[in-house]
Design an enzyme around this catalytic site. Structure first.
Site, PDB file in Angstrom:
ATOM      1  N   HIS A   1     -99.882 -64.000  37.650  1.00 32.24           N
ATOM      2  CA  HIS A   1     -98.877 -64.289  36.603  1.00 32.24           C
ATOM      3  C   HIS A   1     -98.289 -63.038  35.955  1.00 32.24           C
ATOM      4  O   HIS A   1     -97.254 -63.128  35.294  1.00 32.24           O
ATOM      5  CB  HIS A   1     -99.490 -65.143  35.494  1.00 32.24           C
ATOM      6  CG  HIS A   1     -99.900 -66.511  35.921  1.00 32.24           C
ATOM      7  ND1 HIS A   1     -99.036 -67.391  36.539  1.00 32.24           N
ATOM      8  CD2 HIS A   1    -101.097 -67.166  35.833  1.00 32.24           C
ATOM      9  CE1 HIS A   1     -99.687 -68.521  36.800  1.00 32.24           C
ATOM     10  NE2 HIS A   1    -100.927 -68.405  36.395  1.00 32.24           N
TER      11      HIS A   1
ATOM     12  N   ASP B   1    -103.503 -71.512  44.227  1.00 31.00           N
ATOM     13  CA  ASP B   1    -103.971 -71.726  42.853  1.00 31.00           C
ATOM     14  C   ASP B   1    -103.251 -72.955  42.270  1.00 31.00           C
ATOM     15  O   ASP B   1    -102.145 -73.276  42.679  1.00 31.00           O
ATOM     16  CB  ASP B   1    -103.610 -70.479  42.037  1.00 31.00           C
ATOM     17  CG  ASP B   1    -104.286 -70.429  40.679  1.00 31.00           C
ATOM     18  OD1 ASP B   1    -105.337 -69.769  40.574  1.00 31.00           O
ATOM     19  OD2 ASP B   1    -103.758 -71.040  39.721  1.00 31.00           O
TER      20      ASP B   1
ATOM     21  N   HIS C   1    -101.916 -73.136  39.500  1.00 36.05           N
ATOM     22  CA  HIS C   1    -100.736 -72.682  38.756  1.00 36.05           C
ATOM     23  C   HIS C   1     -99.742 -71.995  39.703  1.00 36.05           C
ATOM     24  O   HIS C   1    -100.146 -71.308  40.639  1.00 36.05           O
ATOM     25  CB  HIS C   1    -101.156 -71.695  37.663  1.00 36.05           C
ATOM     26  CG  HIS C   1    -102.119 -72.273  36.660  1.00 36.05           C
ATOM     27  ND1 HIS C   1    -103.491 -72.204  36.829  1.00 36.05           N
ATOM     28  CD2 HIS C   1    -101.902 -72.928  35.500  1.00 36.05           C
ATOM     29  CE1 HIS C   1    -104.074 -72.799  35.793  1.00 36.05           C
ATOM     30  NE2 HIS C   1    -103.138 -73.250  34.972  1.00 36.05           N
TER      31      HIS C   1
ATOM     32  N   ASP D   1    -108.868 -73.606  40.874  1.00 36.58           N
ATOM     33  CA  ASP D   1    -108.635 -74.480  39.720  1.00 36.58           C
ATOM     34  C   ASP D   1    -107.890 -75.754  40.092  1.00 36.58           C
ATOM     35  O   ASP D   1    -107.420 -76.490  39.229  1.00 36.58           O
ATOM     36  CB  ASP D   1    -107.909 -73.720  38.590  1.00 36.58           C
ATOM     37  CG  ASP D   1    -106.721 -72.914  39.075  1.00 36.58           C
ATOM     38  OD1 ASP D   1    -106.377 -73.014  40.263  1.00 36.58           O
ATOM     39  OD2 ASP D   1    -106.136 -72.175  38.252  1.00 36.58           O
TER      40      ASP D   1
HETATM   41 ZN   LIG Z   1    -104.582 -70.979  38.056  1.00 33.88          ZN
END
Ligand SMILES: [Zn+2]
Length: 381
Positions: free
Chosen positions: A133, A168, A170, A257
């Protein structure tokens, strides 16, 4: 096949704080489980102790101004204007040594890259990496320095053709943004939709711009998507994209996750589904730089990344977790005694609306992105 595993106990000198979901102890737990299974003693495995990245390597992606702020924040004290760079109480806390922590993580990614790029082996795994990120001048989503971007840039500077696959939960927004306007890197991110999860991006119409049009690919999954739909969508688009792009190296972010019992997200994958995705990535990647990522149930992280390391080395592991690991985890209140476990995933995960939505996403990718990569390939021939 030769492989490398990167780790150092120096990671344990750092701490995001008592209430932060990212617990660095998960890295030690993973290392301990991998070691307990004997997976660092295989003749094909090289264990490489992590060395900190040189500060100048960070400038391949980050701004001088932002790096100066991180250096100041390394003291652990809140700085005026830190919030302008995404730092402060919350997701990206200022803790003592945060800059050093970032140098360790990035160092391991660069060592993994060099191992593969220099032909010392085919696969390298940095479980501490994958901080996808971080932006050029801003910390975001627990990430200060974007080690995947810095690693990919080093591969490019060595003349390698690189594809990035991010599994992931995200969206891999920082990596996508870094390569949004270039066709040198194909980025593919599979994640929970930005409608329900941070960072709120990664929609199917984000396909890159200019020269990069067609080289950013997003598969946003609705909440509660389970193994079956996830694997179907992966299979429909990822192999064809990789075959069309023909990378020499595949860099992956292997966040854990996505599991149904992760406390921060809403996808419903199981460790069985995760293992199948990893096996497919292994089939597709000529060479593989594997990075860690999210994962906030630390037992899941240790077991899933151990399983991943087993896949990378072509080893089937015993289902019973080794005694020394059980002893360590019982004291931490972790109860799992099996590598994959027998937990049934709620049937909720196979719902019909999600299937329809993902059929739409897959169809859109096939219509918009694939033809661009295939045409480019043709015009090069
Ligand atoms: Zn994540």
């Amino acid at each position: 096949m030769k492989t490398a595993f990167l780790y150092t106990d120096a990671y344990l000198d750092y701490d995001y704080g008592p209430n932060h979901p990212l617990r660095i102890i998960r890295l030690k737990l993973t290392y301990d489980l991998i070691k307990a299974y004997g997976l660092l003693n295989l003749p094909s495995v090289q264990f490489i102790p992590t060395i900190k990245a040189g500060e100048e390597t960070l400038m391949a992606f980050h701004s001088e101004e932002y790096l100066n702020i991180l250096r100041k924040a390394n003291g652990g004290l809140l700085l005026r204007d830190a919030y302008l760079y995404g730092l402060g109480p919350g997701d990206n806390p200022i803790f003592p040594g945060l800059y050093d922590w970032s140098l360790w993580v990035t160092g391991a990614t660069l060592q993994a890259v060099d191992f593969v790029a220099e032909g010392k082996g085919e696969i390298a795994f940095n479980i501490a990496g994958g901080l996808h990120h971080a932006m050029r001048s801003r910390a975001s989503g627990f990430c200060y320095i974007n080690d995947p971007v810095i690693g990919i840039k080093r591969l490019l500077s060595r003349g390698k053709r690189v594809a990035y696959i991010d599994i992931d939960a995200h969206h891999g927004d920082g990596v996508q943004k870094a390569f949004y306007e270039t066709n040198q890197v194909l980025t593919i991110s599979l994640h929970e939709t930005g409608h329900t999860l941070f960072p709120g991006t990664g929609f199917v119409d984000e396909i890159g711009e200019g020269e990069g049009e067609g080289y950013s690919v997003n598969l946003p999954f609705p909440p509660f998507t389970g193994d079956e739909i996830y694997l179907w969508a992966f299979e429909e688009v990822v192999p064809e994209l990789i075959h069309a792009f023909q990378p020499e190296v595949v860099v992956t972010q292997l966040g854990v996750d996505t599991f149904y019992d992760d406390p921060l997200t809403n996808l419903h994958l199981s460790i069985w589904g995760y293992e199948r995705v990893l096996k497919r990535i292994k089939d597709l990647a000529p060479k593989w730089v594997a990075l860690g990522g999210g994962g906030y149930n630390i037992s899941n992280v240790a077991r899933a990344w151990t399983l991943a390391w087993g896949v990378m080395n072509g080893i089937e592991l015993n289902e019973a977790l080794p005694e020394s690991y059980l002893k360590e985890t019982i004291e931490m209140g972790i109860e799992e005694k099996e590598l994959r476990g027998r937990t049934k995933i709620p049937m909720l995960s196979q719902n019909k609306e999600n299937r329809i939505e993902m059929e739409r996403v897959v169809h859109t990718i096939k219509e918009t992105v694939l033809p661009k990569i295939l045409n480019k390939k043709k015009s090069l021939l």
